[in-house]
Write a protein that holds these residues in place. Structure first.
Motif, PDB file in Angstrom:
ATOM      1  N   ILE B 152     -34.222-102.812  43.066  1.00 14.68           N
ATOM      2  CA  ILE B 152     -33.000-103.595  43.252  1.00 14.68           C
ATOM      3  C   ILE B 152     -33.179-104.481  44.485  1.00 14.68           C
ATOM      4  CG2 ILE B 152     -30.517-103.499  43.791  1.00 14.68           C
ATOM      5  CD1 ILE B 152     -30.248-101.047  42.200  1.00 14.68           C
ATOM      6  N   HIS B 173     -23.708-101.040  38.182  1.00 14.55           N
ATOM      7  CA  HIS B 173     -23.135-101.886  39.235  1.00 14.55           C
ATOM      8  C   HIS B 173     -21.622-101.654  39.231  1.00 14.55           C
ATOM      9  CE1 HIS B 173     -22.746-106.285  40.920  1.00 14.55           C
ATOM     10  NE2 HIS B 173     -22.119-105.394  41.662  1.00 14.55           N
ATOM     11  N   ASP B 210     -19.460-103.988  46.827  1.00 17.26           N
ATOM     12  CA  ASP B 210     -20.107-103.466  45.615  1.00 17.26           C
ATOM     13  C   ASP B 210     -20.903-102.190  45.867  1.00 17.26           C
ATOM     14  OD1 ASP B 210     -19.006-105.666  44.566  1.00 17.26           O
ATOM     15  OD2 ASP B 210     -20.847-106.576  43.821  1.00 17.26           O
ATOM     16  N   TYR B 212     -23.993 -99.585  43.850  1.00 20.75           N
ATOM     17  CA  TYR B 212     -25.012 -99.477  42.798  1.00 20.75           C
ATOM     18  C   TYR B 212     -25.390 -98.008  42.680  1.00 20.75           C
ATOM     19  CZ  TYR B 212     -24.896-104.265  44.118  1.00 20.75           C
ATOM     20  OH  TYR B 212     -24.413-105.501  44.420  1.00 20.75           O
TER      21      TYR B 212
END
Lengths: 111, 410
Positions: B152, B173, B210, B212
């Motif tokens: 990533i 995500h 965000d 992950y």
């Protein structure tokens, strides 16, 4: 999965319908089939019972399809001039019946 | 202990002493190896958890090797100002050789990245190396080594994330609004299987909040065995205090690694939700609702074993109603369309949030009107929606009610 066994018994003036488990979208059709005669009773024909008792002791849950079936059974019993009583032991089932106000129309007994 | 029968000869005593010396040496060697393996495993764990400390990006790792050390590994490092790279690898096998190879590949990738190589080229180079130098022509051989990997690349300046996966489960995500989505598709081939290198690549825009989530297939195997969603095992692994009472981990047939990468740039951060279930059901699955519900129940029990029976019942019943509604009305039972189901948890505020999205045009349902007539009229249509509104603490809608969001406090 083994289909649940629903039973229908009569003692004195009480007709007892006992679904073998939950009353949901996947079981409602077989429970309905057990009392199919109720929906086919001719108008005004006398019935040999006064109370239909729906025994939900084996149920852990009742979903909207199950609730719809209860409403339809209630309407058929009312049309036949009888009364309806719903018995349950599960707290969650009891709450579901109260939340949808079914206790306003049928006697709901929590054991 | 060696027992000798009388009369004992000098030769017998000599043989017995020799045997005792041999056994003692063997035991000492075994103890030494065991101790070295343990130290190696501890060093591997220490190195993995070093990745958790970083500004801009917060990393949390749950690691459970099958043996003392394993073939699963994760590194996170800065490749430039505002640029980060996370690499999760899973070398075939879960023994010391796998642990060694895993460390080798991680070092190789890090070095190449720092030289400016793009991740695709690095993976391609490793593929070639594995096939030509390590595996030779013996592609079917037992010694053939492969590496499943997920890289990533986060660019906080350009606000993009690039994901490259080869043979590992597709990562997730979670956007700032806590909606989750898979990056690309699951599966694919690990590096080192075929000369024609194949990979899954996906690019998303990012925001400051965000998250992950990525994991190795050891979690998928265990989840299949326990019939739960892999995210639920990951959630328990990250909850360090709860891992000790997760005996299910002993059933794992492989190493297990689960990683959460969280961006920390938001000036006014809102509570992060962690996904526990993210699934899609096609329109022909209404008849499988009992199986789906059993899966949610097991996942919920594993992830949050202490929630009350009433809350669990409400969550399951409301999920059942919402998903069935989506399949039957939103998808019109069409197998080409699907319902997305997401269940997430916010542990600090003790909220479980469920999203159910269907592709339909939505509907008009006046809950307050329905509620007002319930006291005087027998309930009729919309009983499912009545249950949803009654059992969930907060219900909100998006897209003309084709997206349903329900909160439960626990």
């Amino acid at each position: 999965m083994q289909p649940l066994k629903n039973t229908l018994t009569q003692k004195d003036q009480i007709l007892t319908l006992c679904p073998g488990g939950d009353l949901t979208s996947t079981t409602a059709a077989s429970v309905r089939a057990t009392v199919q005669f109720l929906f086919e009773l001719p108008e005004g024909q006398p019935v040999p019972w006064k109370v239909l008792q729906l025994d939900l002791n084996a149920a852990q849950k009742v979903d909207s399809v199950g609730l719809n079936l209860i409403v339809n059974i209630f309407k058929a019993v009312q049309k036949a001039g009888g009364k309806m009583q719903i018995i349950c032991t599960n707290q969650n089932v009891h709450r579901t019946l109260l939340f949808t106000r079914l206790d306003k129309f049928a006697e709901v007994v929590k054991l | 202990v060696d027992y000798l029968e009388k009369p004992v000869t000098v030769h017998q005593i000599g043989e017995s002493v020799e045997k005792a010396i041999r056994l003692t040496r063997q035991r000492r060697r075994t103890q030494q190896v065991a101790s070295s393996v343990k130290e190696l495993g501890q060093a591997q764990k220490r190195m993995i958890h070093l990745n958790e400390q970083h500004a801009e990006v917060n990393v949390k790792i749950g690691y459970h090797p099958k043996l003392e050390a394993g073939g699963d590994y994760f590194i996170h490092f800065r490749t430039g100002p505002g640029e980060h790279f996370c690499l999760l690898t899973d070398v075939s096998g879960h023994d010391l050789q796998a642990a060694y190879l895993s460390a080798y590949f991680q070092g190789f990738v890090r070095g190449m990245l720092q030289c400016g190589w793009p991740p695709v080229n690095i993976f391609q180079s490793i593929n070639q190396q594995l096939l030509q130098e390590w595996g030779g022509d013996d592609l079917g051989g037992a010694d053939n080594t492969s590496v499943a990997a997920c890289g990533i690349g986060l660019n906080l300046k350009n606000r993009t994330v690039n994901v490259l996966t080869c043979g590992v489960p597709a990562p997730i995500h979670v956007f700032a609004n806590n909606r989750a989505s898979y990056f690309g598709a699951h599966g694919g081939f690990p590096i080192g299987w075929f000369p024609d290198f194949q990979f899954e690549a996906a690019n998303h825009a990012i925001s400051d909040q965000d998250q992950y989530f990525l994991w190795t297939d050891g979690i998928v195997d265990l989840a299949e065995r326990l019939m739960v969603h892999p995210l639920t095992i990951g959630h328990r692994l990250l909850d360090k205090s709860a891992v000790t009472d997760l005996p299910e981990l002993d059933l794992a047939a492989d190493d297990i690694l689960f990683v959460r990468v969280r961006l920390t740039g938001a000036t006014v951060p809102t509570p992060h939700f962690s996904p526990l279930i993210l699934e899609q059901y096609h329109g022909g699955m209404a008849g499988e609702i009992d199986r789906l519900e059993s899966g949610w129940a097991r996942s919920l029990k594993l992830a949050l074993p202490k929630i009350s029976d009433a809350t669990r019942h409400n969550i399951l019943l409301v999920s059942r109603e919402a998903v069935l509604n989506g399949l039957q009305h939103g998808c019109q039972n069409n197998p080409d369309q699907s319902v997305t189901y997401q269940l997430s948890v916010q542990p600090e505020k003790r909220i479980i949030r469920i999203w159910v999205d269907d592709p339909g045009p939505g509907h008009q349902f006046d809950h307050q009107h329905q509620e007002s007539i319930l006291d005087s009229e027998l309930p009729g249509r919309h009983l499912g929606l009545v249950l949803i509104h009654t059992l969930a603490q907060v219900v909100t809608f998006e897209r003309n009610r084709a997206s349903l969001i329900m909160d439960f406090y626990y």
